[in-house]
Each structure stands twice: as C-alpha cells, then as structure tokens.
Design a protein around this motif. Structure first.
Motif, PDB file in Angstrom:
ATOM      1  N   GLY A  67     -51.335 -16.789 103.983  1.00 19.89           N
ATOM      2  CA  GLY A  67     -52.283 -15.818 104.527  1.00 19.89           C
ATOM      3  C   GLY A  67     -53.559 -15.681 103.716  1.00 19.89           C
ATOM      4  O   GLY A  67     -54.587 -15.217 104.230  1.00 19.89           O
ATOM      5  N   MET A  68     -53.541 -16.090 102.446  1.00 18.03           N
ATOM      6  CA  MET A  68     -54.740 -15.875 101.617  1.00 18.03           C
ATOM      7  C   MET A  68     -55.882 -16.835 101.984  1.00 18.03           C
ATOM      8  O   MET A  68     -57.034 -16.609 101.636  1.00 18.03           O
ATOM      9  CB  MET A  68     -54.394 -15.953 100.140  1.00 18.03           C
ATOM     10  CG  MET A  68     -54.053 -17.308  99.633  1.00 18.03           C
ATOM     11  SD  MET A  68     -53.824 -17.218  97.844  1.00 18.03           S
ATOM     12  CE  MET A  68     -52.173 -16.585  97.754  1.00 18.03           C
ATOM     13  N   VAL A  69     -55.531 -17.872 102.750  1.00 19.27           N
ATOM     14  CA  VAL A  69     -56.542 -18.856 103.168  1.00 19.27           C
ATOM     15  C   VAL A  69     -57.716 -18.174 103.873  1.00 19.27           C
ATOM     16  O   VAL A  69     -58.880 -18.522 103.671  1.00 19.27           O
ATOM     17  CB  VAL A  69     -55.887 -19.885 104.124  1.00 19.27           C
ATOM     18  CG1 VAL A  69     -56.930 -20.707 104.866  1.00 19.27           C
ATOM     19  CG2 VAL A  69     -54.930 -20.778 103.357  1.00 19.27           C
ATOM     20  N   LEU A 127     -50.741 -30.132  89.833  1.00 22.48           N
ATOM     21  CA  LEU A 127     -51.081 -29.426  91.077  1.00 22.48           C
ATOM     22  C   LEU A 127     -50.363 -28.092  91.118  1.00 22.48           C
ATOM     23  O   LEU A 127     -49.165 -28.028  90.859  1.00 22.48           O
ATOM     24  CB  LEU A 127     -50.626 -30.282  92.273  1.00 22.48           C
ATOM     25  CG  LEU A 127     -50.489 -29.589  93.629  1.00 22.48           C
ATOM     26  CD1 LEU A 127     -51.851 -29.169  94.183  1.00 22.48           C
ATOM     27  CD2 LEU A 127     -49.785 -30.501  94.644  1.00 22.48           C
ATOM     28  N   ALA A 128     -51.094 -27.025  91.437  1.00 19.39           N
ATOM     29  CA  ALA A 128     -50.455 -25.733  91.711  1.00 19.39           C
ATOM     30  C   ALA A 128     -50.642 -25.430  93.184  1.00 19.39           C
ATOM     31  O   ALA A 128     -51.755 -25.525  93.706  1.00 19.39           O
ATOM     32  CB  ALA A 128     -51.062 -24.639  90.855  1.00 19.39           C
ATOM     33  N   ILE A 129     -49.550 -25.097  93.837  1.00 22.14           N
ATOM     34  CA  ILE A 129     -49.598 -24.713  95.254  1.00 22.14           C
ATOM     35  C   ILE A 129     -49.351 -23.215  95.303  1.00 22.14           C
ATOM     36  O   ILE A 129     -48.262 -22.746  94.940  1.00 22.14           O
ATOM     37  CB  ILE A 129     -48.502 -25.453  96.050  1.00 22.14           C
ATOM     38  CG1 ILE A 129     -48.701 -26.968  95.922  1.00 22.14           C
ATOM     39  CG2 ILE A 129     -48.497 -25.010  97.509  1.00 22.14           C
ATOM     40  CD1 ILE A 129     -47.503 -27.790  96.373  1.00 22.14           C
ATOM     41  N   ILE A 130     -50.367 -22.475  95.671  1.00 22.64           N
ATOM     42  CA  ILE A 130     -50.211 -21.019  95.706  1.00 22.64           C
ATOM     43  C   ILE A 130     -50.361 -20.558  97.150  1.00 22.64           C
ATOM     44  O   ILE A 130     -51.411 -20.717  97.769  1.00 22.64           O
ATOM     45  CB  ILE A 130     -51.260 -20.315  94.806  1.00 22.64           C
ATOM     46  CG1 ILE A 130     -51.183 -20.841  93.374  1.00 22.64           C
ATOM     47  CG2 ILE A 130     -51.058 -18.794  94.837  1.00 22.64           C
ATOM     48  CD1 ILE A 130     -49.912 -20.525  92.621  1.00 22.64           C
ATOM     49  N   GLY A 131     -49.271 -20.018  97.689  1.00 18.54           N
ATOM     50  CA  GLY A 131     -49.297 -19.500  99.053  1.00 18.54           C
ATOM     51  C   GLY A 131     -48.988 -18.019  99.040  1.00 18.54           C
ATOM     52  O   GLY A 131     -49.219 -17.350  98.027  1.00 18.54           O
ATOM     53  N   GLY A 132     -48.450 -17.525 100.134  1.00 13.10           N
ATOM     54  CA  GLY A 132     -48.128 -16.108 100.213  1.00 13.10           C
ATOM     55  C   GLY A 132     -49.120 -15.371 101.077  1.00 13.10           C
ATOM     56  O   GLY A 132     -49.997 -15.974 101.682  1.00 13.10           O
ATOM     57  N   ALA A 133     -48.954 -14.052 101.110  1.00 14.25           N
ATOM     58  CA  ALA A 133     -49.700 -13.268 102.080  1.00 14.25           C
ATOM     59  C   ALA A 133     -51.132 -12.974 101.637  1.00 14.25           C
ATOM     60  O   ALA A 133     -52.077 -13.186 102.387  1.00 14.25           O
ATOM     61  CB  ALA A 133     -48.945 -11.980 102.356  1.00 14.25           C
ATOM     62  N   ASN A 185     -59.157 -25.561 114.285  1.00 15.30           N
ATOM     63  CA  ASN A 185     -59.861 -25.839 113.040  1.00 15.30           C
ATOM     64  C   ASN A 185     -59.807 -24.546 112.210  1.00 15.30           C
ATOM     65  O   ASN A 185     -60.001 -23.461 112.750  1.00 15.30           O
ATOM     66  CB  ASN A 185     -61.327 -26.199 113.394  1.00 15.30           C
ATOM     67  CG  ASN A 185     -62.158 -26.443 112.150  1.00 15.30           C
ATOM     68  OD1 ASN A 185     -62.202 -25.619 111.235  1.00 15.30           O
ATOM     69  ND2 ASN A 185     -62.831 -27.575 112.128  1.00 15.30           N
ATOM     70  N   VAL A 186     -59.551 -24.671 110.925  1.00 11.52           N
ATOM     71  CA  VAL A 186     -59.354 -23.473 110.094  1.00 11.52           C
ATOM     72  C   VAL A 186     -60.587 -22.556 110.093  1.00 11.52           C
ATOM     73  O   VAL A 186     -60.467 -21.340 109.908  1.00 11.52           O
ATOM     74  CB  VAL A 186     -58.940 -23.881 108.645  1.00 11.52           C
ATOM     75  CG1 VAL A 186     -60.116 -24.484 107.890  1.00 11.52           C
ATOM     76  CG2 VAL A 186     -58.341 -22.718 107.891  1.00 11.52           C
ATOM     77  N   ILE A 240     -60.168 -27.640  94.683  1.00 13.52           N
ATOM     78  CA  ILE A 240     -59.464 -26.666  95.532  1.00 13.52           C
ATOM     79  C   ILE A 240     -59.196 -27.306  96.894  1.00 13.52           C
ATOM     80  O   ILE A 240     -60.074 -27.935  97.474  1.00 13.52           O
ATOM     81  CB  ILE A 240     -60.333 -25.408  95.753  1.00 13.52           C
ATOM     82  CG1 ILE A 240     -60.715 -24.768  94.414  1.00 13.52           C
ATOM     83  CG2 ILE A 240     -59.632 -24.417  96.689  1.00 13.52           C
ATOM     84  CD1 ILE A 240     -59.763 -23.741  93.889  1.00 13.52           C
ATOM     85  N   HIS A 241     -57.975 -27.113  97.383  1.00 10.57           N
ATOM     86  CA  HIS A 241     -57.599 -27.667  98.685  1.00 10.57           C
ATOM     87  C   HIS A 241     -57.181 -26.526  99.608  1.00 10.57           C
ATOM     88  O   HIS A 241     -56.278 -25.757  99.276  1.00 10.57           O
ATOM     89  CB  HIS A 241     -56.421 -28.634  98.545  1.00 10.57           C
ATOM     90  CG  HIS A 241     -56.690 -29.747  97.570  1.00 10.57           C
ATOM     91  ND1 HIS A 241     -57.117 -30.986  97.961  1.00 10.57           N
ATOM     92  CD2 HIS A 241     -56.620 -29.774  96.212  1.00 10.57           C
ATOM     93  CE1 HIS A 241     -57.289 -31.747  96.883  1.00 10.57           C
ATOM     94  NE2 HIS A 241     -56.992 -31.025  95.807  1.00 10.57           N
ATOM     95  N   LEU A 242     -57.845 -26.444 100.745  1.00 12.95           N
ATOM     96  CA  LEU A 242     -57.486 -25.459 101.775  1.00 12.95           C
ATOM     97  C   LEU A 242     -57.038 -26.245 103.007  1.00 12.95           C
ATOM     98  O   LEU A 242     -57.437 -27.400 103.169  1.00 12.95           O
ATOM     99  CB  LEU A 242     -58.714 -24.621 102.144  1.00 12.95           C
ATOM    100  CG  LEU A 242     -59.188 -23.590 101.118  1.00 12.95           C
ATOM    101  CD1 LEU A 242     -60.631 -23.199 101.384  1.00 12.95           C
ATOM    102  CD2 LEU A 242     -58.299 -22.351 101.123  1.00 12.95           C
ATOM    103  N   PRO A 243     -56.229 -25.641 103.885  1.00 11.10           N
ATOM    104  CA  PRO A 243     -55.891 -26.368 105.110  1.00 11.10           C
ATOM    105  C   PRO A 243     -57.152 -26.610 105.943  1.00 11.10           C
ATOM    106  O   PRO A 243     -58.089 -25.813 105.874  1.00 11.10           O
ATOM    107  CB  PRO A 243     -54.923 -25.434 105.840  1.00 11.10           C
ATOM    108  CG  PRO A 243     -55.055 -24.111 105.204  1.00 11.10           C
ATOM    109  CD  PRO A 243     -55.591 -24.320 103.822  1.00 11.10           C
ATOM    110  N   THR A 244     -57.164 -27.696 106.706  1.00  7.35           N
ATOM    111  CA  THR A 244     -58.310 -27.952 107.587  1.00  7.35           C
ATOM    112  C   THR A 244     -57.984 -27.497 109.013  1.00  7.35           C
ATOM    113  O   THR A 244     -58.856 -27.121 109.762  1.00  7.35           O
ATOM    114  CB  THR A 244     -58.656 -29.458 107.615  1.00  7.35           C
ATOM    115  OG1 THR A 244     -57.446 -30.188 107.831  1.00  7.35           O
ATOM    116  CG2 THR A 244     -59.290 -29.900 106.306  1.00  7.35           C
ATOM    117  N   ASP A 245     -56.704 -27.533 109.360  1.00  8.75           N
ATOM    118  CA  ASP A 245     -56.304 -27.007 110.672  1.00  8.75           C
ATOM    119  C   ASP A 245     -55.091 -26.086 110.498  1.00  8.75           C
ATOM    120  O   ASP A 245     -54.374 -26.175 109.486  1.00  8.75           O
ATOM    121  CB  ASP A 245     -55.998 -28.147 111.649  1.00  8.75           C
ATOM    122  CG  ASP A 245     -54.834 -29.017 111.202  1.00  8.75           C
ATOM    123  OD1 ASP A 245     -54.435 -28.928 110.002  1.00  8.75           O
ATOM    124  OD2 ASP A 245     -54.304 -29.788 112.014  1.00  8.75           O
TER     125      ASP A 245
END
Ligand code: AMP
Length: 395
Positions: A220-222, A190-196, A282-283, A260-265
């Motif tokens: 923020g990239m979500v 699993l890679a967790i990539i966050g940031g702006a 809700n996202v 790919i996993h994005l937040p749902t909320d």
C-alpha cells in the motif's frame, strides 16, 4: 559474541531466558509450539554437556498473578517438545524457587512460573533481577523476541554473571542473520519493503538506505510515492501528508546510489473485497473507483529478474492485500522468486509480522535462508538500533 561453545556447562546450572510466549486456546492448550521447539537446540546442548537448565519465560501480559496465564499450562507441551521430563516451579523467585533450582541434577530441566506475574520484570527492577540471577550459575539468553526490552530477565540480570553469560543458539542465529544483511552481506543487497503504510516504515527505510543497493517498495505504501510523482491513485490507500517525505526519500536514494524499484502495473479491485472485479492498470493511472491491491504481471516479472540478480535479500511486508486470495499473487510470486534466488546461493532473511505470516501461509518458509522469530526486535535491529538484551551479553 560469547556463544554456548565458549562456556563449560558441566555440573553448572544454566538459567536460560527463553521465549515460550505461545498462543493458548480457550481450553488453555498450546496451539503452536514453534517457539518451544526453537529453544530445543540450546537446551539439548547444555544438557548434553552435563549442565542443568532453569527456564525463564513470560506468557501473555498478566497484571499480577493470573492462573489463566500460568506456565504450568504448557509444562506437558514443553516436555513433549524437548523429549524429556520438565519440572515446574510455581514461584519464579525466592527461597523455595532457589532450592528447587539448586536440587537439579545434570541434564534436568525446570520451568519457572510466568515472569510477568511480577511487575518488577518489565520494570527491570534490580533486586528482582538479582533474585533471578540466584537461580543459576550461568546466564543464557535465547529469547530474541524480547531482546529489545530492558526487562529484568532479558537484560538487567546479565550483570550478575560477569563472563558467565552467553548467547543461546537461537539468539546467535538471529543476530548473525541480521548482521548478514546489515553488516556483512554479499552485494548486490536488496531490501523489499511492503506493507500498508509508509509512515510506519520511515525509520527502517532511512536505515536501509545506508546499507542496500536496491530498495523495492511494494504494498500500500506505493501509492504515496506515485501520488507524490504526479500519478492518480484512484481509491488506493495513500498518505498524502507523506508525499513530501516520499519525494525527499527518492532524492536521498539517488544521492546514495540506491536504486528504488516501484511496481509499474498493479491489480486493482472495484471494492475492498476478495470478490471485487479486477483490472490491471499502469501504476501512475489508477482511475477513481478502483483500489490497487496487488502488484501487476509486468511488475512481477521485473521484480523476479531483480531478485535473481541479488546476493542478499531482506523481505519485510507483503506486496499486496495477501489476506484476499485474489490479490495474493504478487506476494506469492516475490516469495517464489526469493526462494529461487536462495536456491542459487543468495542469503534471504524474512522478518516482521505480516511477511512471516505470508511466507508460512503460502508454504514458502522452507525456501528462505532464515525467518526471524522476533517481530519488534527484528524491526528495531533493521532500524539500526542496538538491542539492550544483546548489549547486556557483551558487557
Ligand atoms: P504492515 O503491517 O505495515 O507490514 O502491513 C501489512 C498489511 O498491508 C497487510 O495486512 C496487507 O493487507 C496490507 N497491504 C498490502 N498492500 C496493500 C494495498 N495495496 N492496499 C491496502 N493494504 C495493503
């Protein structure tokens, strides 16, 4: 990989490229000696084998000779951290420097003046590299933070040592940790990539798609992804010019079988402030006037389950604006989940500026398998680039 164990250091003089680029306060005192302590195992090993150590480092970005950035300022701290007297040489190369180095007895340590007082260092000048090479009989590179630079001390001087060069203990650990993710990691990975912003992580994401089973996109990239998928992002950070790219990336991941996993909320605020009023949305449905700044409670649970399923976990970039305590929950929670997975036997690597800062700030560091010391070098490795400093040791 030639490591310390492959070389005999007895009565040899090791010239070691370390990363003592430590922060200094207004009084010129060292405020964080982590980097000095990180080099101790290599120096201890060589001294215990009956070798002497000539330490090379840069400090800051001086333009020419600048007493405020002299390595003399850190000598006492280096002595304290290494628990041995450390001599200082006020020049980096030349006859006097060579003489001082040649006079070292087994077990003694000598710190040379700031490499970057010479512009030839960053230019990777051959003659300067040769002069550096005169300081020792064996070359050891233990500075992962500069391994992506083809500077004189990090790369070019290695050619003057033939087989008599090796990875230091810290560099070895860094490279093995990255290999554990990029080459030899147990699956699921699993890679967790966050940031702006997604724009700054494109090459990393592309490279990771070749290696991982799951990619969690946070921070923020979500909102560039959710906008591309037809969602409303309110006032959240978004790069509309990258929406097409976001869609192509989702398509590519699907073809490669990467989930790919994005937040749902999400937790949003009515202003960009720690004191903002908070609401969970809700996202895909963030109203105007609201800015999403953290992962929501449902997402945190989903992410927790995902993290616990995985055997290899890479974390780069926070899941929210963790600098605001009110919006740090997602970042703390993912760190806790990674810690729990690590305890159960997963390998976890944290790398890249802000996630390392977050992990340290929230006391999560001891729960991770490995925290990278090299920001730029780590990112370039994840992008799949080979680092000149590492290549030079293998030639
Ligand atoms: P990076 O350097 O790209 O890893 O980005 C780190 C920065 O991303 C941190 O300063 C965070 O505050 C910021 N960040 C994370 N999530 C968000 C968000 N939802 N909105 C704005 N900034 C964010």
């Amino acid at each position: 990989m030639r490591t310390l164990k492959d070389i005999s250091f007895a009565n040899q003089r090791a010239v070691i490229r370390v990363d003592f680029n430590v922060p200094l306060n207004d009084k010129g005192e060292v405020t964080d000696r982590t980097r000095i302590e990180a080099a101790k195992p290599t120096i201890d090993y060589i001294r215990a084998q009956g070798g002497s150590c000539v330490l090379l480092s840069h400090l800051g970005r001086p333009k020419g000779i600048d007493p405020s950035q002299s390595l003399q300022k850190i000598v006492t701290t280096v002595s304290d951290a290494l628990k041995t007297p450390v001599q200082f040489c006020s020049t980096t190369v030349g006859q006097a420097a060579e003489k001082k180095a040649a006079n070292l007895n087994p077990g003694e340590v000598l710190l040379m003046e700031n490499l970057r007082f010479h512009e030839e260092e960053t230019e990777g000048d051959l003659l300067f590299s040769k002069q550096l090479a005169q300081l020792g009989t064996i070359y050891v590179n233990d500075a992962f933070g500069t391994a992506h630079r083809a500077h004189a001390s990090t790369t070019i001087m290695a050619q003057f040592f033939n087989e008599k060069k090796c990875f230091g203990a810290l560099l070895e650990k860094e490279v093995l940790a990255i290999e554990k993710v990029m080459k030899t990691g147990a699956t699921p990975i699993l890679a967790i990539i966050g940031g702006a912003k997604v724009s700054t992580k494109i090459t990393i994401i592309e490279s990771l798609l070749e290696k991982v089973n799951h990619l969690l996109i946070g921070g923020g990239m979500v909102y560039t992804f959710t906008k591309a998928l037809g969602g409303s992002v309110g006032n959240s950070i978004c790069e509309p010019e990258y929406c097409d790219y976001a869609l192509s990336l989702l398509e590519k991941a699907k073809k490669k079988g990467v989930k790919i996993h994005l937040p749902t909320d999400v937790v949003a605020g009515n202003s960009f402030s720690n004191e903002a009023e908070q609401k969970v949305f809700n996202v895909m449905k963030i109203p105007d006037g609201w800015e999403a700044m953290d992962a929501g409670p449902k997402s945190i649970k989903q992410f927790h389950n995902l993290v616990l399923e995985c055997k290899t976990i890479l974390w780069n970039g926070p899941l929210g604006v963790f600098e605001f305590p009110s919006f740090a929950q997602g970042t703390i929670a993912i760190g806790e989940s990674i810690g729990e997975a690590t305890k159960k036997g997963a390998f976890s690597l944290v790398g890249g500026g802000d996630s390392v800062a977050a992990v340290k700030q929230f006391g999560l560091a001891p729960k991770m398998s490995y925290i990278s010391t090299g920001g730029g070098a780590m990112l370039e490795s994840l992008e799949g680039k080979s680092l000149p400093g590492i290549e030079a040791l293998q030639e």
